[in-house]
Design an enzyme around this catalytic site. Structure first.
Site, PDB file in Angstrom:
ATOM      1  N   ASN A 167     -16.104   6.047  -5.199  1.00  0.00           N
ATOM      2  CA  ASN A 167     -16.127   4.987  -6.200  1.00  0.00           C
ATOM      3  C   ASN A 167     -16.742   3.690  -5.676  1.00  0.00           C
ATOM      4  O   ASN A 167     -17.543   3.042  -6.360  1.00  0.00           O
ATOM      5  CB  ASN A 167     -14.675   4.761  -6.665  1.00  0.00           C
ATOM      6  N   ASP A 184      -6.959   4.303  -4.576  1.00  0.00           N
ATOM      7  CA  ASP A 184      -7.618   4.141  -3.281  1.00  0.00           C
ATOM      8  C   ASP A 184      -8.256   5.524  -3.028  1.00  0.00           C
ATOM      9  O   ASP A 184      -8.445   6.290  -3.983  1.00  0.00           O
ATOM     10  CB  ASP A 184      -6.600   3.746  -2.189  1.00  0.00           C
ATOM     11  N   LYS A 237       0.870  -1.190   0.000  1.00  0.00           N
ATOM     12  CA  LYS A 237       0.000   0.000   0.000  1.00  0.00           C
ATOM     13  C   LYS A 237       0.896   1.226   0.000  1.00  0.00           C
ATOM     14  O   LYS A 237       2.027   1.169   0.495  1.00  0.00           O
ATOM     15  CB  LYS A 237      -0.872   0.017   1.266  1.00  0.00           C
ATOM     16  N   PHE A 263     -19.746   8.315  -0.701  1.00  0.00           N
ATOM     17  CA  PHE A 263     -20.317   8.511  -2.045  1.00  0.00           C
ATOM     18  C   PHE A 263     -19.212   8.422  -3.096  1.00  0.00           C
ATOM     19  O   PHE A 263     -19.329   8.939  -4.198  1.00  0.00           O
ATOM     20  CB  PHE A 263     -21.113   9.820  -2.150  1.00  0.00           C
ATOM     21  N   TRP A 307     -20.552   4.076  -4.988  1.00  0.00           N
ATOM     22  CA  TRP A 307     -21.238   4.158  -6.280  1.00  0.00           C
ATOM     23  C   TRP A 307     -21.486   2.764  -6.876  1.00  0.00           C
ATOM     24  O   TRP A 307     -22.605   2.442  -7.290  1.00  0.00           O
ATOM     25  CB  TRP A 307     -20.400   5.028  -7.236  1.00  0.00           C
TER      26      TRP A 307
HETATM   27  N1  GLU Z   1      -7.293   0.163  -2.956  1.00  0.00           N
HETATM   28  C1  GLU Z   1      -8.050  -1.002  -3.287  1.00  0.00           C
HETATM   29  C2  GLU Z   1      -8.096  -1.937  -2.091  1.00  0.00           C
HETATM   30  O1  GLU Z   1      -8.172  -1.482  -0.967  1.00  0.00           O
HETATM   31  C3  GLU Z   1      -7.618  -1.648  -4.583  1.00  0.00           C
HETATM   32  C4  GLU Z   1      -6.186  -2.071  -4.666  1.00  0.00           C
HETATM   33  C5  GLU Z   1      -5.764  -2.536  -6.038  1.00  0.00           C
HETATM   34  O2  GLU Z   1      -6.563  -2.566  -6.944  1.00  0.00           O
HETATM   35  O3  GLU Z   1      -4.580  -2.856  -6.160  1.00  0.00           O
HETATM   36  O4  GLU Z   1      -8.120  -3.132  -2.199  1.00  0.00           O
END
Ligand code: GLU
Length: 452
Positions: free
Chosen positions: A245, A171, A131, A243, A248
């Site tokens: 992504n 994210d 992350k 609200f 939605w």
């Molecule tokens: N940020 C998203 C999650 O919490 C997607 C991460 C990704 O697609 O690599 O899983």
């Protein structure tokens, strides 16, 4: 082993992690939740004993922290802090989103990276966990400021990522626009057109359904949970928070399956729309987000029959199913008590760690169908995995194909959680199921690879 000794082992482990990671409450919260269910499991497995698997998993393989200097529209120099947590690569390249939000710090990103390891493992796709992000606030910034920030961020990050090493995505605060700017800068510096990021635009290697995937996956998972008690999404009432992504996609899929969405929310409060958030109101969520104000209240400018509750969260509204889809710790013990008192039957987490530990325990104690985000929101990263596959084979799949694979993956995750989470009385503890199922694959890979 006696229950008391098991508790003691958990406590010892948590104390060590606490001492090594002071002032990191979110990271510790995520670790505690996993330790409480995985340590009792490890104790029963001879081959895992003494291998320090969880000790290794709670220590990031690598953490990169860097300065992100950029120039704003007034010509002033701004400085932010960028991060990439490369948590675990036992089962594949690090994979996980990038968050741009003023609340971003080491603790928040470590909790997210730790959760991502389990989540990615649950998808069954070959993705490790990572992350990243920055304490940059995109709100109120011009397009060019966002671009300059992304370019500066990637100028450093590009040294540490790659399609076989670490594949970031979006994210909170990082959507298609930011991914585009980040990708452009990576390609420019490295002179490589590769699938180094996911969540890309369709014109340059993105996947159909990726924008909808997290939300759709959440509702597919919810559908599976409801079916365990002979219920369906159709005809049910839902409270949803956020609200963005994820919210939605959730609202869109609930409507497709015949459910009724009563609420959405923002940092300013929540919207209650008794008639249901359906039809063109779903697209209004996209407009709210595009406006950059981050205000849920603006919904009533367009739909004045809805009500706005300033400074409140939607968990006081009576519903059959609650879907927290905003951010960490947005649903506390009082909210959990409200939901249960109002007859909630299912809580499906869409955000990462939206419920506090005591709220989770309250739901479990009351035998509510409750799924942790790492299981129910895994459809987003799973579809990122499908985007990586399409990039590798240099082909694009149709919406139907991606959606079918997403659904199959969510059904598979639900089954894995059930297999590991079913208790004596038939109740499925999805927290336990997700943690153990996620843990096993990573643990097996780590054991095979030796002490690394
Ligand atoms: N940020 C998203 C999650 O919490 C997607 C991460 C990704 O697609 O690599 O899983």
């Amino acid at each position: 082993m006696e229950q008391q000794n098991v508790e003691q082992k958990i406590q010892e482990f948590v104390s060590i992690v606490e001492a090594r990671n002071p002032n990191e409450p979110e990271f510790l919260q995520a670790v505690k939740e996993v330790a409480a269910t995985v340590i009792p499991f490890i104790i029963t497995k001879k081959e895992y004993n003494g291998k320090k698997l969880l000790e290794r998993m709670t220590e990031a393989e690598r953490i990169i922290i860097f300065r992100v200097p950029w120039v704003d529209d007034k010509g002033e120099i701004q400085v932010n802090r960028g991060y990439r947590i490369q948590m675990n690569s036992a089962i594949g390249p690090y994979k996980g989103g990038i968050r741009f939000h003023p609340t971003v710090n080491l603790s928040v990103l470590k909790f997210l990276a730790f959760e991502q390891v389990f989540k990615n493992s649950l998808t069954t796709l070959p993705m490790g966990g990572g992350k990243g992000g920055a304490d940059f606030d995109p709100q109120g910034k011009s397009d060019m400021e966002v671009m300059r920030f992304c370019q500066s961020f990637m100028t450093e990050l590009c040294k540490h990522i790659g399609p076989e090493t670490d594949v970031p995505a979006g994210d909170i605060g990082v959507g298609a626009r930011e991914v585009g700017y980040l990708f452009g800068q990576y390609k420019r510096i490295r002179n490589e057109f590769t699938g180094v990021l996911t969540g890309k635009g369709l014109a340059y290697g993105g996947s159909l359904i990726r924008p909808e995937a997290t939300g759709y996956g959440v509702v597919y998972f919810c559908e599976q949970m409801l079916r365990t008690i002979g219920q369906e999404v159709a005809g049910k009432t839902f409270t949803v928070s956020g609200f963005g992504n994820v919210a939605w996609g959730v609202v869109k899929k609930i409507n497709q399956l015949g459910g009724k969405v009563l609420t959405i929310s923002g940092p300013d409060g929540y919207i209650y729309d008794e008639a249901g958030i359906s039809g063109d109101k779903i697209d209004a969520l996209l407009e709210l987000r595009a406006s950059g104000n981050n205000r849920a209240e603006d919904y009533i400018l367009k739909y004045p029959e809805a009500k706005f509750f300033a400074g409140k969260r939607p968990w006081e509204v009576k519903c059959d199913v609650a879907i927290p889809a905003a951010t960490q710790n947005e649903l506390n013990l009082d909210d959990a008590k409200n939901l249960v008192a109002n007859g909630v039957i299912c809580v499906t987490e869409a955000a990462n760690m939206p419920s506090t530990l005591d709220a989770i325990n309250y739901f479990l104690d009351n035998k509510i169908l409750f799924s942790p985000g790492k299981a129910s929101n895994a459809g987003g990263v799973a579809t990122s995995g499908l985007e990586m596959t399409q990039n590798s084979i240099r082909l694009n799949w149709s919406s139907e194909e991606v959606d079918a694979r997403l659904k199959e993956i969510m059904i598979g995750i639900h089954k894995a959680c059930r297999d590991y989470g079913k208790e004596g009385d038939g109740y499925v503890n999805y927290v336990k199921g997700a943690n153990i199922a996620g843990f096993v694959k990573v643990a097996e890979a780590m054991l095979a690879q030796g002490v690394v």
